[in-house]
Design an enzyme around this catalytic site. Sequence first.
Site, PDB file in Angstrom:
ATOM      1  N   CYS A   1       0.851  -1.188   0.000  1.00  0.00           N
ATOM      2  CA  CYS A   1       0.000   0.000   0.000  1.00  0.00           C
ATOM      3  C   CYS A   1       0.889   1.241   0.000  1.00  0.00           C
ATOM      4  O   CYS A   1       1.783   1.366   0.835  1.00  0.00           O
ATOM      5  CB  CYS A   1      -0.882  -0.005   1.245  1.00  0.00           C
ATOM      6  SG  CYS A   1      -1.833   1.515   1.441  1.00  0.00           S
TER       7      CYS A   1
ATOM      8  N   CYS B   1      -8.669  -5.104  -9.718  1.00  0.00           N
ATOM      9  CA  CYS B   1      -8.234  -4.067 -10.646  1.00  0.00           C
ATOM     10  C   CYS B   1      -7.765  -2.896  -9.786  1.00  0.00           C
ATOM     11  O   CYS B   1      -8.581  -2.170  -9.221  1.00  0.00           O
ATOM     12  CB  CYS B   1      -9.428  -3.701 -11.518  1.00  0.00           C
ATOM     13  SG  CYS B   1      -9.067  -2.484 -12.767  1.00  0.00           S
TER      14      CYS B   1
END
Length: 144
Positions: A57, A131
Amino acid sequence: MKSVKPVEGVTPKVEKTDAQWRAELSPDEYAVLRQAGTEPAWVGKYTDTKTVGVYKCRACDTELFRSETKFDSHCGWPSFFSPLAGDKVILREDRTMGMRRVEVLCATCHSHLGHVFEGEGYNNPTDQRYCINSISLTMEPDER
Ligand SMILES: [Zn+2]
């Protein structure tokens, strides 16, 4: 200005004020991670990346995906058929933009990563396509 909706009843492990996020992220990163924006197709840094390693992240550095689950979706964004572990991400319904989609958030900092689609017929083990915006991720190649 819209921002990522809080996840009901769950406090993120990494929690920052809007001002802190703005200071730490670039305007483009902020627009996707904290405002649930979407980067344009095909421009993302990791769309076609084949490097072996881990995708973290970009907001909190938690490991989210591995290169082994990345596949060629030809959709213009990095696509994975599975996160590193189910508890790395939070999935929730997203009814914005006149569509019914499933939003993918980082479970640690609740930043927006992208969407997950199912049953599209991709030849992968889960028939899912996470995605994910390149700009939501930082790729770290494995050490050799
Ligand atoms: Zn995060």
